[in-house]
Design a protein around this motif. Sequence first.
Motif, PDB file in Angstrom:
ATOM      1  N   UNK A  10      22.728  30.643 -12.965  1.00 29.63           N
ATOM      2  CA  UNK A  10      23.576  29.323 -13.434  1.00 29.63           C
ATOM      3  C   UNK A  10      23.559  28.226 -12.678  1.00 29.63           C
ATOM      4  N   UNK A  11      22.989  28.383 -11.498  1.00 33.16           N
ATOM      5  CA  UNK A  11      22.490  26.948 -10.611  1.00 33.16           C
ATOM      6  C   UNK A  11      24.029  26.679  -9.886  1.00 33.16           C
ATOM      7  N   UNK A  12      24.834  27.328  -9.712  1.00 33.99           N
ATOM      8  CA  UNK A  12      26.153  26.947  -9.584  1.00 33.99           C
ATOM      9  C   UNK A  12      26.576  27.405  -7.981  1.00 33.99           C
ATOM     10  N   UNK A  13      27.649  27.164  -7.439  1.00 33.27           N
ATOM     11  CA  UNK A  13      27.971  27.359  -6.213  1.00 33.27           C
ATOM     12  C   UNK A  13      28.772  29.044  -6.214  1.00 33.27           C
ATOM     13  N   UNK A  14      28.287  29.919  -5.836  1.00 29.27           N
ATOM     14  CA  UNK A  14      29.061  31.145  -5.633  1.00 29.27           C
ATOM     15  C   UNK A  14      29.342  31.929  -4.200  1.00 29.27           C
ATOM     16  N   UNK A  15      30.527  32.072  -3.959  1.00 33.52           N
ATOM     17  CA  UNK A  15      30.896  32.578  -2.645  1.00 33.52           C
ATOM     18  C   UNK A  15      31.170  34.079  -2.707  1.00 33.52           C
ATOM     19  N   UNK A  40      27.448  22.064   4.180  1.00 29.26           N
ATOM     20  CA  UNK A  40      26.354  22.528   2.898  1.00 29.26           C
ATOM     21  C   UNK A  40      26.818  22.777   1.455  1.00 29.26           C
ATOM     22  N   UNK A  41      28.099  23.247   1.463  1.00 32.50           N
ATOM     23  CA  UNK A  41      28.711  23.474  -0.036  1.00 32.50           C
ATOM     24  C   UNK A  41      28.833  22.342  -0.470  1.00 32.50           C
ATOM     25  N   UNK A  42      29.448  21.353   0.326  1.00 28.42           N
ATOM     26  CA  UNK A  42      29.799  20.001   0.014  1.00 28.42           C
ATOM     27  C   UNK A  42      28.710  19.139  -0.773  1.00 28.42           C
ATOM     28  N   UNK A  43      27.522  19.316   0.183  1.00 25.16           N
ATOM     29  CA  UNK A  43      26.304  18.751  -0.432  1.00 25.16           C
ATOM     30  C   UNK A  43      25.844  19.471  -1.638  1.00 25.16           C
ATOM     31  N   UNK A  44      25.893  20.558  -1.908  1.00 21.34           N
ATOM     32  CA  UNK A  44      25.257  21.330  -3.012  1.00 21.34           C
ATOM     33  C   UNK A  44      26.180  20.907  -4.089  1.00 21.34           C
ATOM     34  N   UNK A  45      27.428  20.767  -4.202  1.00 21.21           N
ATOM     35  CA  UNK A  45      28.448  20.209  -5.036  1.00 21.21           C
ATOM     36  C   UNK A  45      28.217  18.771  -5.568  1.00 21.21           C
ATOM     37  N   UNK A  46      27.648  18.048  -4.460  1.00 18.68           N
ATOM     38  CA  UNK A  46      27.659  16.671  -5.167  1.00 18.68           C
ATOM     39  C   UNK A  46      26.363  16.585  -5.813  1.00 18.68           C
ATOM     40  N   UNK A  47      25.379  17.255  -5.072  1.00 20.91           N
ATOM     41  CA  UNK A  47      23.929  17.257  -5.648  1.00 20.91           C
ATOM     42  C   UNK A  47      23.593  18.213  -7.077  1.00 20.91           C
ATOM     43  N   UNK A  48      24.644  18.872  -7.034  1.00 20.63           N
ATOM     44  CA  UNK A  48      24.566  19.913  -8.294  1.00 20.63           C
ATOM     45  C   UNK A  48      23.279  20.763  -7.972  1.00 20.63           C
ATOM     46  N   UNK A  49      23.375  21.392  -6.761  1.00 25.94           N
ATOM     47  CA  UNK A  49      22.309  22.283  -6.399  1.00 25.94           C
ATOM     48  C   UNK A  49      22.944  23.561  -6.392  1.00 25.94           C
ATOM     49  N   UNK A  50      22.206  24.672  -6.440  1.00 33.83           N
ATOM     50  CA  UNK A  50      22.652  26.178  -6.278  1.00 33.83           C
ATOM     51  C   UNK A  50      22.963  26.395  -4.777  1.00 33.83           C
ATOM     52  N   UNK A  51      23.784  27.283  -4.971  1.00 40.04           N
ATOM     53  CA  UNK A  51      24.201  27.752  -3.324  1.00 40.04           C
ATOM     54  C   UNK A  51      25.225  29.067  -3.518  1.00 40.04           C
ATOM     55  N   UNK A  52      24.671  29.910  -2.477  1.00 40.85           N
ATOM     56  CA  UNK A  52      25.396  31.302  -2.618  1.00 40.85           C
ATOM     57  C   UNK A  52      25.732  31.583  -1.166  1.00 40.85           C
ATOM     58  N   UNK A  53      26.698  32.099  -0.745  1.00 38.75           N
ATOM     59  CA  UNK A  53      27.341  32.894   0.363  1.00 38.75           C
ATOM     60  C   UNK A  53      27.390  34.498   0.195  1.00 38.75           C
ATOM     61  N   UNK A  54      26.933  35.017   1.054  1.00 39.53           N
ATOM     62  CA  UNK A  54      26.983  36.684   0.626  1.00 39.53           C
ATOM     63  C   UNK A  54      27.425  37.241   2.121  1.00 39.53           C
ATOM     64  N   UNK A  55      27.939  38.208   2.376  1.00 39.43           N
ATOM     65  CA  UNK A  55      28.351  38.670   3.694  1.00 39.43           C
ATOM     66  C   UNK A  55      28.021  40.210   3.798  1.00 39.43           C
ATOM     67  N   UNK A  56      27.797  40.692   5.051  1.00 34.74           N
ATOM     68  CA  UNK A  56      27.387  42.192   5.233  1.00 34.74           C
ATOM     69  C   UNK A  56      28.108  42.863   6.212  1.00 34.74           C
TER      70      UNK A  56
END
Length: 236
Positions: free
Chosen positions: A216-221, A14-30
Amino acid sequence: MQQVFLESRDLLKRMSQALWKKEPFSLVRVGDGENLVLSQDTVWPVSKVLEERWAIKASKGQKGLYLPNIPLRDAVAASIRNASVVGILPYNDDMIKAPDYLKRPLTDQVFRHFDLSPPLICHAGVNRELAEMREFWRLLKQRRILIVTREAEQLHQRLEQPPYSLHIVKALPFDHWGQYRQTIDWITSHAASFDIALFSCGVNAVVLAERTMALTGKIALDFGKAANIVLKGRAN
Protein backbone atom coordinates in the motif's frame (compact mmCIF):
# COMPACT_ATOMS: atom_id res chain seq x y z
CA MET A 1 26.81 -2.79 5.88
CA GLN A 2 27.00 -1.07 9.25
CA GLN A 3 23.83 -1.13 11.32
CA VAL A 4 22.40 2.11 12.68
CA PHE A 5 20.64 1.96 16.05
CA LEU A 6 17.65 4.27 16.38
CA GLU A 7 16.43 5.60 19.69
CA SER A 8 12.67 6.08 20.01
CA ARG A 9 12.88 9.77 19.08
CA ASP A 10 14.95 8.93 16.00
CA LEU A 11 12.27 6.44 15.01
CA LEU A 12 9.56 9.06 15.49
CA LYS A 13 11.48 11.47 13.30
CA ARG A 14 11.68 8.92 10.48
CA MET A 15 7.98 8.12 10.83
CA SER A 16 7.14 11.82 10.67
CA GLN A 17 9.24 12.29 7.53
CA ALA A 18 7.55 9.29 5.89
CA LEU A 19 4.14 10.75 6.70
CA TRP A 20 4.88 14.18 5.28
CA LYS A 21 6.59 12.79 2.18
CA LYS A 22 3.95 10.05 1.77
CA GLU A 23 6.67 7.41 1.72
CA PRO A 24 6.29 3.76 2.75
CA PHE A 25 7.58 2.82 6.20
CA SER A 26 7.35 -0.23 8.44
CA LEU A 27 8.52 -1.23 11.89
CA VAL A 28 8.73 -4.92 12.80
CA ARG A 29 10.03 -6.42 16.04
CA VAL A 30 11.75 -9.67 16.97
CA GLY A 31 11.25 -11.28 20.37
CA ASP A 32 11.15 -14.82 21.70
CA GLY A 33 8.08 -15.80 19.68
CA GLU A 34 9.56 -14.61 16.40
CA ASN A 35 12.82 -16.37 17.27
CA LEU A 36 11.03 -19.67 17.83
CA VAL A 37 9.06 -19.37 14.59
CA LEU A 38 12.30 -18.66 12.71
CA SER A 39 14.07 -21.55 14.48
CA GLN A 40 11.82 -24.24 12.99
CA ASP A 41 14.00 -26.68 11.03
CA THR A 42 16.74 -24.07 10.70
CA VAL A 43 18.86 -23.68 13.85
CA TRP A 44 16.65 -26.04 15.89
CA PRO A 45 14.72 -29.19 14.99
CA VAL A 46 10.95 -28.64 15.09
CA SER A 47 10.70 -31.14 17.95
CA LYS A 48 12.86 -28.89 20.15
CA VAL A 49 10.80 -25.80 19.24
CA LEU A 50 7.59 -27.59 20.20
CA GLU A 51 8.93 -28.36 23.68
CA GLU A 52 9.21 -24.67 24.61
CA ARG A 53 6.56 -23.13 26.84
CA TRP A 54 5.74 -20.47 24.23
CA ALA A 55 5.12 -23.15 21.60
CA ILE A 56 2.96 -25.14 24.02
CA LYS A 57 0.83 -22.02 24.57
CA ALA A 58 0.64 -21.58 20.80
CA SER A 59 -0.69 -25.13 20.47
CA LYS A 60 -3.51 -24.11 22.83
CA GLY A 61 -4.48 -21.20 20.59
CA GLN A 62 -2.96 -18.51 22.82
CA LYS A 63 -0.40 -17.06 20.39
CA GLY A 64 -2.37 -16.53 17.18
CA LEU A 65 -0.61 -19.34 15.31
CA TYR A 66 0.07 -23.04 15.40
CA LEU A 67 3.42 -24.76 15.02
CA PRO A 68 5.01 -26.22 13.02
CA ASN A 69 4.41 -23.61 10.34
CA ILE A 70 7.19 -23.39 7.75
CA PRO A 71 5.37 -20.94 5.41
CA LEU A 72 5.01 -18.51 8.34
CA ARG A 73 8.69 -18.99 9.21
CA ASP A 74 9.73 -17.99 5.70
CA ALA A 75 7.26 -15.09 5.58
CA VAL A 76 8.63 -13.70 8.86
CA ALA A 77 12.21 -13.94 7.57
CA ALA A 78 11.26 -12.18 4.33
CA SER A 79 9.45 -9.40 6.19
CA ILE A 80 12.41 -8.82 8.50
CA ARG A 81 14.60 -8.55 5.41
CA ASN A 82 12.33 -5.98 3.75
CA ALA A 83 11.09 -3.87 6.68
CA SER A 84 12.25 -0.28 7.14
CA VAL A 85 13.30 -0.74 10.79
CA VAL A 86 13.71 -3.94 12.81
CA GLY A 87 13.42 -4.02 16.59
CA ILE A 88 15.70 -6.53 18.32
CA LEU A 89 16.37 -7.26 21.97
CA PRO A 90 19.60 -6.13 23.63
CA TYR A 91 21.85 -8.68 25.28
CA ASN A 92 20.75 -9.53 28.84
CA ASP A 93 17.28 -8.10 28.20
CA ASP A 94 14.97 -7.99 31.22
CA MET A 95 11.88 -6.52 29.53
CA ILE A 96 10.48 -9.72 28.06
CA LYS A 97 9.64 -12.55 30.43
CA ALA A 98 11.37 -15.43 28.65
CA PRO A 99 14.55 -17.46 29.19
CA ASP A 100 17.61 -15.61 27.96
CA TYR A 101 18.50 -18.33 25.42
CA LEU A 102 15.21 -17.57 23.61
CA LYS A 103 16.03 -13.88 23.28
CA ARG A 104 19.05 -12.12 21.71
CA PRO A 105 21.28 -15.24 21.54
CA LEU A 106 18.63 -17.01 19.45
CA THR A 107 18.03 -13.89 17.34
CA ASP A 108 21.73 -13.91 16.45
CA GLN A 109 21.53 -17.58 15.42
CA VAL A 110 18.46 -17.25 13.20
CA PHE A 111 19.69 -13.99 11.67
CA ARG A 112 22.94 -15.75 10.72
CA HIS A 113 21.01 -18.65 9.23
CA PHE A 114 18.82 -16.40 7.08
CA ASP A 115 21.64 -13.92 6.41
CA LEU A 116 19.64 -11.08 7.94
CA SER A 117 21.43 -7.84 8.78
CA PRO A 118 18.88 -5.00 8.94
CA PRO A 119 20.54 -1.63 8.27
CA LEU A 120 18.22 0.19 10.71
CA ILE A 121 17.54 -1.40 14.10
CA CYS A 122 16.00 -0.32 17.39
CA HIS A 123 15.04 -1.84 20.74
CA ALA A 124 12.35 -4.49 20.32
CA GLY A 125 10.47 -2.80 23.17
CA VAL A 126 10.27 0.52 21.32
CA ASN A 127 6.52 0.02 20.88
CA ARG A 128 6.07 0.27 24.65
CA GLU A 129 8.15 3.45 24.72
CA LEU A 130 6.10 4.97 21.90
CA ALA A 131 2.83 4.17 23.68
CA GLU A 132 3.93 6.38 26.57
CA MET A 133 5.25 9.28 24.48
CA ARG A 134 3.01 12.29 23.84
CA GLU A 135 4.94 12.99 20.65
CA PHE A 136 3.87 9.65 19.21
CA TRP A 137 0.16 10.20 19.86
CA ARG A 138 0.44 13.77 18.61
CA LEU A 139 1.89 12.44 15.35
CA LEU A 140 -1.10 10.11 14.95
CA LYS A 141 -3.70 12.83 15.51
CA GLN A 142 -5.35 14.17 12.37
CA ARG A 143 -4.32 10.94 10.62
CA ARG A 144 -6.56 8.09 9.48
CA ILE A 145 -5.69 5.06 11.56
CA LEU A 146 -6.30 1.37 10.86
CA ILE A 147 -5.96 -1.07 13.78
CA VAL A 148 -5.69 -4.85 13.51
CA THR A 149 -5.84 -6.87 16.73
CA ARG A 150 -7.75 -9.51 18.64
CA GLU A 151 -9.36 -6.85 20.85
CA ALA A 152 -10.27 -4.66 17.91
CA GLU A 153 -13.46 -3.07 19.19
CA GLN A 154 -12.12 -2.35 22.67
CA LEU A 155 -8.98 -0.71 21.29
CA HIS A 156 -11.05 1.18 18.75
CA GLN A 157 -13.26 2.71 21.43
CA ARG A 158 -10.34 3.57 23.72
CA LEU A 159 -8.24 5.25 21.03
CA GLU A 160 -11.13 7.46 19.97
CA GLN A 161 -11.49 8.76 23.53
CA PRO A 162 -9.27 11.32 25.29
CA PRO A 163 -6.37 11.61 25.75
CA TYR A 164 -5.78 9.86 22.40
CA SER A 165 -8.73 11.21 20.40
CA LEU A 166 -7.65 9.45 17.21
CA HIS A 167 -9.59 8.96 14.01
CA ILE A 168 -9.91 5.18 13.66
CA VAL A 169 -11.20 4.40 10.18
CA LYS A 170 -11.40 0.64 10.73
CA ALA A 171 -10.74 -1.92 13.47
CA LEU A 172 -10.14 -5.36 11.99
CA PRO A 173 -10.31 -8.32 14.39
CA PHE A 174 -7.39 -10.71 13.96
CA ASP A 175 -7.09 -13.90 16.01
CA HIS A 176 -4.80 -16.24 14.09
CA TRP A 177 -2.53 -16.70 11.07
CA GLY A 178 -5.34 -18.35 9.11
CA GLN A 179 -6.91 -14.89 8.73
CA TYR A 180 -3.82 -13.44 7.06
CA ARG A 181 -5.02 -13.64 3.45
CA GLN A 182 -8.46 -12.11 4.02
CA THR A 183 -6.91 -9.39 6.19
CA ILE A 184 -4.24 -8.38 3.69
CA ASP A 185 -6.85 -8.49 0.90
CA TRP A 186 -9.03 -6.04 2.86
CA ILE A 187 -6.05 -3.79 3.54
CA THR A 188 -4.92 -3.64 -0.09
CA SER A 189 -8.43 -3.02 -1.40
CA HIS A 190 -8.95 -0.19 1.12
CA ALA A 191 -5.46 1.32 0.92
CA ALA A 192 -6.85 4.78 0.13
CA SER A 193 -8.81 4.86 3.40
CA PHE A 194 -5.92 5.00 5.93
CA ASP A 195 -2.55 6.64 6.56
CA ILE A 196 -1.13 4.49 9.38
CA ALA A 197 -1.79 0.88 10.37
CA LEU A 198 -1.16 -0.48 13.87
CA PHE A 199 -0.87 -4.26 14.26
CA SER A 200 -1.11 -5.97 17.65
CA CYS A 201 -1.35 -9.65 16.77
CA GLY A 202 1.82 -11.37 17.92
CA VAL A 203 4.27 -12.81 15.42
CA ASN A 204 1.68 -12.28 12.67
CA ALA A 205 2.22 -8.52 13.02
CA VAL A 206 5.72 -8.81 11.55
CA VAL A 207 4.36 -10.08 8.25
CA LEU A 208 1.23 -7.91 8.27
CA ALA A 209 3.15 -4.68 8.94
CA GLU A 210 5.83 -5.22 6.30
CA ARG A 211 3.39 -6.52 3.67
CA THR A 212 1.04 -3.59 4.31
CA MET A 213 3.89 -1.16 3.70
CA ALA A 214 5.00 -3.00 0.56
CA LEU A 215 1.52 -3.38 -0.93
CA THR A 216 0.00 0.00 0.00
CA GLY A 217 2.96 2.36 0.43
CA LYS A 218 1.61 3.40 3.84
CA ILE A 219 3.10 3.46 7.34
CA ALA A 220 2.64 0.20 9.22
CA LEU A 221 3.79 -0.57 12.76
CA ASP A 222 4.14 -3.81 14.68
CA PHE A 223 2.49 -2.30 17.77
CA GLY A 224 2.50 -5.45 19.91
CA LYS A 225 1.78 -5.18 23.62
CA ALA A 226 1.58 -1.40 23.38
CA ALA A 227 -2.12 -2.07 22.84
CA ASN A 228 -2.25 -3.47 26.36
CA ILE A 229 -0.72 -0.26 27.70
CA VAL A 230 -3.57 1.64 26.07
CA LEU A 231 -6.26 -0.75 27.32
CA LYS A 232 -4.90 -1.80 30.73
CA GLY A 233 -2.16 0.65 31.61
CA ARG A 234 0.50 -2.07 31.42
CA ALA A 235 2.15 -4.20 28.74
CA ASN A 236 1.45 -7.63 30.27
